[in-house]
Design a protein around this motif. Structure first.
Motif, PDB file in Angstrom:
ATOM      1  N   ARG A 266      55.248  44.382  48.661  1.00  0.00           N
ATOM      2  CA  ARG A 266      54.510  43.556  47.722  1.00  0.00           C
ATOM      3  C   ARG A 266      53.036  43.910  47.735  1.00  0.00           C
ATOM      4  O   ARG A 266      52.402  43.974  48.781  1.00  0.00           O
ATOM      5  N   LYS A 267      52.490  44.131  46.567  1.00  0.00           N
ATOM      6  CA  LYS A 267      51.064  44.422  46.418  1.00  0.00           C
ATOM      7  C   LYS A 267      50.452  43.450  45.417  1.00  0.00           C
ATOM      8  O   LYS A 267      51.124  43.051  44.458  1.00  0.00           O
ATOM      9  N   PRO A 268      49.201  43.057  45.616  1.00  0.00           N
ATOM     10  CA  PRO A 268      48.558  42.205  44.613  1.00  0.00           C
ATOM     11  C   PRO A 268      48.405  42.952  43.291  1.00  0.00           C
ATOM     12  O   PRO A 268      48.056  44.136  43.262  1.00  0.00           O
ATOM     13  N   VAL A 269      48.674  42.230  42.214  1.00  0.00           N
ATOM     14  CA  VAL A 269      48.600  42.831  40.878  1.00  0.00           C
ATOM     15  C   VAL A 269      47.184  42.668  40.341  1.00  0.00           C
ATOM     16  O   VAL A 269      46.665  41.552  40.250  1.00  0.00           O
ATOM     17  N   ILE A 270      46.561  43.790  39.970  1.00  0.00           N
ATOM     18  CA  ILE A 270      45.187  43.790  39.466  1.00  0.00           C
ATOM     19  C   ILE A 270      45.211  44.107  37.980  1.00  0.00           C
ATOM     20  O   ILE A 270      45.615  45.210  37.571  1.00  0.00           O
ATOM     21  N   GLY A 271      44.825  43.158  37.156  1.00  0.00           N
ATOM     22  CA  GLY A 271      44.714  43.400  35.721  1.00  0.00           C
ATOM     23  C   GLY A 271      43.394  44.078  35.402  1.00  0.00           C
ATOM     24  O   GLY A 271      42.341  43.642  35.867  1.00  0.00           O
ATOM     25  N   ILE A 272      43.439  45.142  34.623  1.00  0.00           N
ATOM     26  CA  ILE A 272      42.233  45.896  34.261  1.00  0.00           C
ATOM     27  C   ILE A 272      42.045  45.803  32.752  1.00  0.00           C
ATOM     28  O   ILE A 272      42.950  46.164  31.982  1.00  0.00           O
TER      29      ILE A 272
ATOM     30  N   THR B 290      49.249  36.317  30.825  1.00  0.00           N
ATOM     31  CA  THR B 290      48.745  37.450  31.605  1.00  0.00           C
ATOM     32  C   THR B 290      48.084  36.961  32.887  1.00  0.00           C
ATOM     33  O   THR B 290      48.364  37.463  33.981  1.00  0.00           O
ATOM     34  N   LEU B 291      47.212  35.965  32.750  1.00  0.00           N
ATOM     35  CA  LEU B 291      46.504  35.451  33.926  1.00  0.00           C
ATOM     36  C   LEU B 291      47.467  34.814  34.921  1.00  0.00           C
ATOM     37  O   LEU B 291      47.213  34.846  36.138  1.00  0.00           O
ATOM     38  N   ASP B 292      48.549  34.223  34.429  1.00  0.00           N
ATOM     39  CA  ASP B 292      49.529  33.630  35.328  1.00  0.00           C
ATOM     40  C   ASP B 292      50.233  34.672  36.187  1.00  0.00           C
ATOM     41  O   ASP B 292      50.846  34.337  37.204  1.00  0.00           O
ATOM     42  N   ASN B 293      50.149  35.930  35.783  1.00  0.00           N
ATOM     43  CA  ASN B 293      50.921  36.972  36.465  1.00  0.00           C
ATOM     44  C   ASN B 293      50.065  38.027  37.152  1.00  0.00           C
ATOM     45  O   ASN B 293      50.605  39.045  37.610  1.00  0.00           O
ATOM     46  N   ILE B 294      48.765  37.823  37.212  1.00  0.00           N
ATOM     47  CA  ILE B 294      47.915  38.749  37.957  1.00  0.00           C
ATOM     48  C   ILE B 294      47.276  38.015  39.134  1.00  0.00           C
ATOM     49  O   ILE B 294      47.174  36.794  39.151  1.00  0.00           O
ATOM     50  N   ASP B 295      46.848  38.800  40.123  1.00  0.00           N
ATOM     51  CA  ASP B 295      46.218  38.247  41.317  1.00  0.00           C
ATOM     52  C   ASP B 295      44.738  38.589  41.400  1.00  0.00           C
ATOM     53  O   ASP B 295      44.012  38.023  42.223  1.00  0.00           O
ATOM     54  N   GLY B 296      44.288  39.509  40.573  1.00  0.00           N
ATOM     55  CA  GLY B 296      42.882  39.895  40.532  1.00  0.00           C
ATOM     56  C   GLY B 296      42.563  40.482  39.177  1.00  0.00           C
ATOM     57  O   GLY B 296      43.469  40.957  38.461  1.00  0.00           O
ATOM     58  N   LEU B 297      41.288  40.461  38.807  1.00  0.00           N
ATOM     59  CA  LEU B 297      40.859  40.935  37.491  1.00  0.00           C
ATOM     60  C   LEU B 297      39.727  41.937  37.654  1.00  0.00           C
ATOM     61  O   LEU B 297      38.738  41.662  38.341  1.00  0.00           O
ATOM     62  N   LEU B 298      39.894  43.099  37.013  1.00  0.00           N
ATOM     63  CA  LEU B 298      38.860  44.133  36.998  1.00  0.00           C
ATOM     64  C   LEU B 298      38.340  44.260  35.577  1.00  0.00           C
ATOM     65  O   LEU B 298      39.090  44.622  34.661  1.00  0.00           O
ATOM     66  N   LEU B 299      37.061  43.939  35.377  1.00  0.00           N
ATOM     67  CA  LEU B 299      36.414  44.061  34.069  1.00  0.00           C
ATOM     68  C   LEU B 299      35.768  45.431  34.000  1.00  0.00           C
ATOM     69  O   LEU B 299      34.807  45.721  34.716  1.00  0.00           O
TER      70      LEU B 299
END
Length: 609
Positions: free
Chosen positions: A22-28, A69-78
């Motif tokens: 398991r890895k944290p999911v990072i949305g970019i 989308t936000l419900d399914n990510i663990d971090g956000l990269l802008l």
């Protein structure tokens, strides 16, 4: 393995279980050019190297898409990119403004604000730091040179005449070149880092060298951020959350700086991993705030189903903070000598009992209009059933026993309405007992108060001694046949105010099987300076040391002037779990603190009925 044989590649996945670590999911956030959503390879490579699983977030304004989308990510990269339209900050465009990217602006601002509300860790890079500023109350310079090389504004002549001595204006540092043509992996200038910052803890240095490819910069970090690094010419190069949130923005491009840049991505992935762990705990653990005063705002026609800025607890904020349940108190102000109760409340009611019933009617009306998402709970079993059905829960409480109108029969009335606890007094002595802010009118618990406590026991309503003075506290412990609670109190050893409990009181409460819920009223956490989430944790840790982990919890006092930096409203309650994890509490202990202890007492009190 045959490279072009799909089955041989699949066998490498199927040959063991689990299939993947398991890895944290990072949305970019993706760039947008010529009708295509794109992403520079270096962004997702750095995320992978740092231990995260990258996913692309296309620039879509649809709110359902964004929230899912936000419900399914663990971090956000802008990510970086083109200029923002200055109209988003109320400014007209300067001639030096470059190409704007209208397709990205609104989606990214929405994603950023909603991710911030949900406590999702965020790293903003170049345009990304500017996204943070625009989305959260800061300002951006449209062009560094155009703004910083403007001549100073000439003072009016009348102000010059008033000066007794002429002042020499401070010299501006010489601008450096922020948009350079060198290779992106090469540093081009230095930045100075504030030692008291997350950035310093990441790099362990006050000065680092970075690359620079931008003509815009943040001019004002805004109220939610503090500047943590600047270039030699004073341009803001980094900022971080001023509210103990894992949010960081940098003006340079760490994605191109290989291992040095990866330090920031490793920070983001580590924060995302913590966030994922806290989310999982909230999925499994019932989270209960045992005291809020949101009904005090009912006279303002609040909108509980909206994200109403006038209140600290509503459906949106509870959802953002992943909070399951709250006990709402019908607060009754204590009239002073010569005052009538009706003059103290904003509604046309004559007696305290009518007022309490009026408040409960209002709560029931709110719940009826949002019955799909929230319900009234009366027992621990109700709370767990609501959680299973993905509903929020509200419980009823009375804050100030004057609601009884000096009529013992009204205890049964409120029990039948679903009241789960009654705070015997508030800020002033009443006919039941003396207050921590009273005048020892009754020498503790009155004769009527003894009858009230015994009747509360018989009717299965918890006796709450928050606000009571020490004499009332100890007498009530002796009188009550069931455990006592303090729904919103903190530790006098750390903040010496009469409303807090001494260590002796806390030990006595624990010996009787009761619980003390640490409160977020700033003046009960520290007497000087602004209280923060760290102060709340210090009180909790002290209470655990004195009472044991089976006798503590959280009663925020939100909307009753409760709330501190880092735990300012219900949307930030996930931060409390993150702090519990940081302080090495186990999942079992977190379950107890988040409501398990309180519900144990509630079940015991209600079992006598």
């Amino acid at each position: 393995m045959n490279y072009f044989d799909l089955e041989s590649h699949l066998s490498g996945i199927y040959s063991s279980y689990p299939e993947a670590r398991r890895k944290p999911v990072i949305g970019i956030t993706a760039n947008f050019n010529d009708g295509e959503a794109t992403m520079a390879r270096v962004y997702y490579q750095q995320v992978v190297e740092a231990g995260g699983a990258p996913v692309l977030i296309p620039p879509i304004e649809d709110k359902d898409v964004i929230i899912n989308t936000l419900d399914n990510i663990d971090g956000l990269l802008l990510s970086g990119g083109a200029d923002f339209n200055p109209l988003w900050t109320g400014e007209e465009p300067l001639p030096q403004l470059h190409r704007i990217n209208a397709d990205r602006d609104l989606p990214e601002l929405l994603v950023t604000r909603l991710a911030y509300n949900r406590q999702i860790p965020i790293l903003g890079i170049c345009r990304g730091i500017q996204t943070l500023a625009v989305a959260l109350g800061g300002k951006v310079m449209q062009d560094i040179t155009a703004v910083l090389e403007q001549p100073p504004v000439e003072e009016p002549s009348d102000k010059k005449k008033k000066r007794s001595t002429p002042e020499t204006p401070p010299e501006r540092p010489q601008l450096i070149k922020h948009s350079q043509d060198g290779a992106r992996h090469l540093p081009t200038h230095s930045v100075q880092i504030d030692k008291d910052s997350v950035l310093y803890r990441i790099y362990k240095s006050e000065r680092i060298f970075v690359n620079s490819f931008h003509h815009q910069a943040v001019s004002d970090a805004g109220p939610k951020f503090r500047v943590s690094a600047k270039a030699p010419d004073g341009v803001i190069e980094a900022m971080e959350s001023a509210e103990f949130k894992p949010v960081l923005g940098v003006q340079w491009h760490p994605e191109c700086l290989e291992s040095e840049g990866r330090k920031l991505f490793s920070w983001l992935v580590a924060q995302a991993s913590n966030f994922r762990l806290a989310k999982g705990l909230h999925d499994r653990v019932l989270t209960l705030d045992t005291h809020c005063d949101t009904p005090m705002f009912f006279s303002q026609d609040i909108k509980f189903d909206q994200r109403d800025p006038r209140i600290l607890v509503d459906l949106h904020k509870m959802t953002d903070g992943r909070q399951d349940a709250v006990i709402m108190a019908a607060y009754l102000p204590q009239p002073k000598m010569g005052e009538t109760f009706s003059s103290k409340v904003p509604f046309d009611v004559k007696t305290p009992m009518e007022y309490a019933d009026f408040i409960f009617d209002k709560i029931e009306a709110i719940v009826r209009s949002n019955r799909k998402y929230i319900s009234i709970a009366r027992t621990p079993a109700d709370l767990y059933e609501d959680k299973r059905k993905d509903r929020k829960s509200v419980m009823f409480a009375i804050e100030n026993g004057i609601a009884l109108n000096h009529d013992l029969a009204n205890v049964k009335h409120f029990a039948q309405r679903g009241v789960v606890y009654m705070t015997l007094c508030h800020n002033g002595d009443n006919d039941i007992c003396d207050s921590a802010k009273g005048c020892d009118t009754n020498n503790g618990v009155s004769k009527f108060g003894e009858k009230v406590i015994r009747e509360l026991n018989r009717q299965g309503i918890m006796v709450d001694l928050s606000h009571a003075n020490e004499r009332s506290f100890y007498q009530a412990l002796e009188i009550s046949k069931t455990p006592i609670v303090c729904s919103h109190s903190s530790c006098r050893a750390l903040c010496d105010v009469p409303r807090n409990l001494t260590d002796d009181q806390m030990r006595a409460l624990a010996q009787c099987g009761g619980v003390m819920q640490v409160t977020l009223y700033p003046g009960f956490l520290r007497k000087e300076g602004g209280a923060t989430i760290r102060d709340a944790m210090e009180h909790l840790n002290h209470a655990v040391k004195v009472m044991g982990v089976d006798h503590v919890g959280l009663g925020t006092d939100f909307d009753g002037d409760g709330g501190v930096r880092g735990l300012a409203d219900s949307s930030e309650l996930l931060n409390f779990t993150l702090e519990l994890l940081r302080n090495k509490y186990s999942e079992r202990d977190i379950q107890k603190i988040w409501g398990g202890n309180w519900l144990r007492v509630m079940a015991q009190v209600q079992s006598v009925v």
